[in-house]
Design an enzyme around this catalytic site. Sequence first.
Site, PDB file in Angstrom:
ATOM      1  N   HIS A 191     -10.338   1.134   1.772  1.00  8.24           N
ATOM      2  CA  HIS A 191     -10.133   2.122   2.839  1.00  8.24           C
ATOM      3  C   HIS A 191     -11.309   1.942   3.791  1.00  8.24           C
ATOM      4  O   HIS A 191     -12.431   2.331   3.477  1.00  8.24           O
ATOM      5  CB  HIS A 191     -10.077   3.555   2.282  1.00  8.24           C
ATOM      6  N   HIS A 238       1.598   5.399  -1.722  1.00 12.10           N
ATOM      7  CA  HIS A 238       1.269   6.577  -2.543  1.00 12.10           C
ATOM      8  C   HIS A 238       2.560   7.143  -3.131  1.00 12.10           C
ATOM      9  O   HIS A 238       3.435   7.573  -2.385  1.00 12.10           O
ATOM     10  CB  HIS A 238       0.592   7.659  -1.693  1.00 12.10           C
ATOM     11  N   LEU A 239       2.661   7.132  -4.460  1.00 11.03           N
ATOM     12  CA  LEU A 239       3.866   7.685  -5.107  1.00 11.03           C
ATOM     13  C   LEU A 239       3.635   9.093  -5.630  1.00 11.03           C
ATOM     14  O   LEU A 239       4.588   9.771  -6.013  1.00 11.03           O
ATOM     15  CB  LEU A 239       4.328   6.773  -6.250  1.00 11.03           C
ATOM     16  N   ARG A 240       2.356   9.521  -5.687  1.00  9.79           N
ATOM     17  CA  ARG A 240       2.022  10.866  -6.189  1.00  9.79           C
ATOM     18  C   ARG A 240       2.422  11.018  -7.655  1.00  9.79           C
ATOM     19  O   ARG A 240       2.622  10.040  -8.359  1.00  9.79           O
ATOM     20  CB  ARG A 240       2.678  11.967  -5.332  1.00  9.79           C
ATOM     21  N   HIS A 269       0.868  -1.204   0.000  1.00  7.68           N
ATOM     22  CA  HIS A 269       0.000   0.000   0.000  1.00  7.68           C
ATOM     23  C   HIS A 269       0.889   1.233   0.000  1.00  7.68           C
ATOM     24  O   HIS A 269       1.505   1.564   1.008  1.00  7.68           O
ATOM     25  CB  HIS A 269      -0.924   0.033   1.231  1.00  7.68           C
ATOM     26  N   LEU A 282      -4.890   9.221   7.917  1.00  8.24           N
ATOM     27  CA  LEU A 282      -6.187   8.548   7.997  1.00  8.24           C
ATOM     28  C   LEU A 282      -6.026   7.098   7.570  1.00  8.24           C
ATOM     29  O   LEU A 282      -5.315   6.839   6.596  1.00  8.24           O
ATOM     30  CB  LEU A 282      -7.207   9.259   7.088  1.00  8.24           C
ATOM     31  N   ASP A 306       1.527   2.589   3.552  1.00  6.36           N
ATOM     32  CA  ASP A 306       0.682   3.772   3.367  1.00  6.36           C
ATOM     33  C   ASP A 306       1.532   5.044   3.398  1.00  6.36           C
ATOM     34  O   ASP A 306       1.084   6.082   3.887  1.00  6.36           O
ATOM     35  CB  ASP A 306      -0.434   3.843   4.415  1.00  6.36           C
ATOM     36  N   HIS A 327       3.145  14.492   1.676  1.00  4.22           N
ATOM     37  CA  HIS A 327       2.559  15.788   1.330  1.00  4.22           C
ATOM     38  C   HIS A 327       3.654  16.818   1.530  1.00  4.22           C
ATOM     39  O   HIS A 327       4.516  16.643   2.409  1.00  4.22           O
ATOM     40  CB  HIS A 327       1.380  16.132   2.254  1.00  4.22           C
ATOM     41  N   ASN A 339      -5.082   7.411  -6.113  1.00  4.93           N
ATOM     42  CA  ASN A 339      -5.813   8.650  -5.745  1.00  4.93           C
ATOM     43  C   ASN A 339      -5.074   9.907  -6.201  1.00  4.93           C
ATOM     44  O   ASN A 339      -4.779  10.794  -5.416  1.00  4.93           O
ATOM     45  CB  ASN A 339      -6.140   8.689  -4.246  1.00  4.93           C
ATOM     46  N   HIS A 361      -4.390  -0.579   5.880  1.00  3.15           N
ATOM     47  CA  HIS A 361      -3.902   0.230   7.017  1.00  3.15           C
ATOM     48  C   HIS A 361      -4.821   0.168   8.242  1.00  3.15           C
ATOM     49  O   HIS A 361      -5.363   1.169   8.676  1.00  3.15           O
ATOM     50  CB  HIS A 361      -3.644   1.684   6.603  1.00  3.15           C
ATOM     51  N   ALA A 377      -3.874  14.922   5.464  1.00  5.12           N
ATOM     52  CA  ALA A 377      -3.687  13.623   6.133  1.00  5.12           C
ATOM     53  C   ALA A 377      -2.680  12.807   5.349  1.00  5.12           C
ATOM     54  O   ALA A 377      -2.792  12.686   4.133  1.00  5.12           O
ATOM     55  CB  ALA A 377      -5.017  12.886   6.197  1.00  5.12           C
TER      56      ALA A 377
HETATM   57  C1  NCD Z   1      -3.531   9.147   2.057  1.00  3.26           C
HETATM   58  C2  NCD Z   1      -3.099  10.203   1.042  1.00  3.26           C
HETATM   59  O1  NCD Z   1      -2.537  11.234   1.458  1.00  3.26           O
HETATM   60  O2  NCD Z   1      -3.257   9.988  -0.155  1.00  3.26           O
HETATM   61  N1  NCD Z   1      -3.582   9.761   3.359  1.00  3.26           N
HETATM   62  C3  NCD Z   1      -3.493   9.120   4.541  1.00  3.26           C
HETATM   63  O3  NCD Z   1      -3.649   9.785   5.561  1.00  3.26           O
HETATM   64  N2  NCD Z   1      -3.251   7.842   4.631  1.00  3.26           N
HETATM   65  C4  NCD Z   1      -4.844   8.556   1.655  1.00  3.26           C
HETATM   66  C5  NCD Z   1      -5.183   7.299   2.429  1.00  3.26           C
HETATM   67  O4  NCD Z   1      -4.554   6.255   2.261  1.00  3.26           O
HETATM   68  O5  NCD Z   1      -6.119   7.363   3.241  1.00  3.26           O
HETATM   69 ZN    ZN Z   2      -3.133   5.172   1.629  1.00  2.00          ZN
END
Ligand code: NCD
Ligand code: ZN
Length: 365
Positions: free
Chosen positions: A153, A32-34, A30, A236, A264, A268, A58, A191, A280
């Site tokens: 989620h 996020h690479l953006r 899990h 989150l 996760d 940011h 996302n 998560h 978050a």
């Molecule tokens: C994640 C995000 O920033 O894309 N944020 C987080 O708090 N985990 C989204 C997610 O996995 O809920």
């Molecule tokens: Zn996530």
Amino acid sequence: MPTPEPTVTADNDPNRSTAHLTIREPDDWHLHLRDDAMLALATDITARQFARAIVMPNLVPPVTTVAAAEAYRDRILGALPQGRRFTPLMTAYLTDEIDADEIGTGFERGVFAACKLYPAGATTNSAAGVTDVRKIRPVLERMQTIGMPLLVHGEVASSDIDIFDREAVFLETVLAPMLRDFPALKVVLEHITTADSVQFIQAAGPTLAATITPHHLRIDRNALFEGGLRPHAYCLPVAKRRHHRTALRQAAVSGDPKFFLGTDSAPHLKQDKESACGCAGIFSAPAALESYALTFDEEGALDRLEAFASEFGPRFYGLPLNEGTISLHREAHTLPETITRGDVSVVPFHAGETLAWRAAERADR
Ligand code: NCD
Ligand code: ZN
């Protein structure tokens, strides 16, 4: 090639504390690479430790088509440092309007590894998510038929429900009915943050598993308010009370294959976290393996780290285990306060902390 055994080398000291650990290369189930400027930094850092990762969809706009996933996969591969071996496993973002054929085609062509269910409004960039699971029944039916995993989620988005209860309420009101309706659907509850989820997973059949982040194994909700408001501890689902953290730690080190690694890691920009309305997400990638190792070490379970990090995930997804190895050494090192590349500055999990473990970079250049 024969599969390597984990080697745990004991020091000669009377406590026989482990000094080195070599494990099969791990994957992150899990992540996020953006995109854009953040993508190069996030991809480079993750690929130092992980051979593959399930990449969250996302983005803005979200990844909802096979073409968008292929294009995003190309951008990720293009952002990798020269010679680095890393496989992004792409996911489709489910919306109320998502087309079952698009999902099925993407899975059969090997583009989509899984679908991601964000309840609309539950978290960062989830506005286009699903408003009611009943609206995606045809997609879930197709996924169940073709053996495609659903990543969830697990929080209700309702502002009427206390934020600390949203995961537990989701289990009862959304997940349990969904599993009854689709008993053969492979589901990963992502998560997890509560003892309720741990028990729910343990009680369910083999089609339900969960990922656990490094940060939820270390922080509880006090971390958000320690001496003042701490935006870098905010993610989150939000961290819960201490006894939930205890349950997560027990589950992670238990050797139960239904619990496996998913960072996760959700970077940011520093200024977007340190804001009147901070985003978050915790950037856990920079010391992900070290953080898990600390927890497993504290729990006296370093010998179980490899299965959690490198075996249970691929087995659940039906993918081969990685062949390479990565080493961890007991060697104190301090994490930077921020990680900066060009205009991008991000605060990592464990910023400024001295950690007892250090992971070597994957040797694959
Ligand atoms: C994640 C995000 O920033 O894309 N944020 C987080 O708090 N985990 C989204 C997610 O996995 O809920
Ligand atoms: Zn996530």
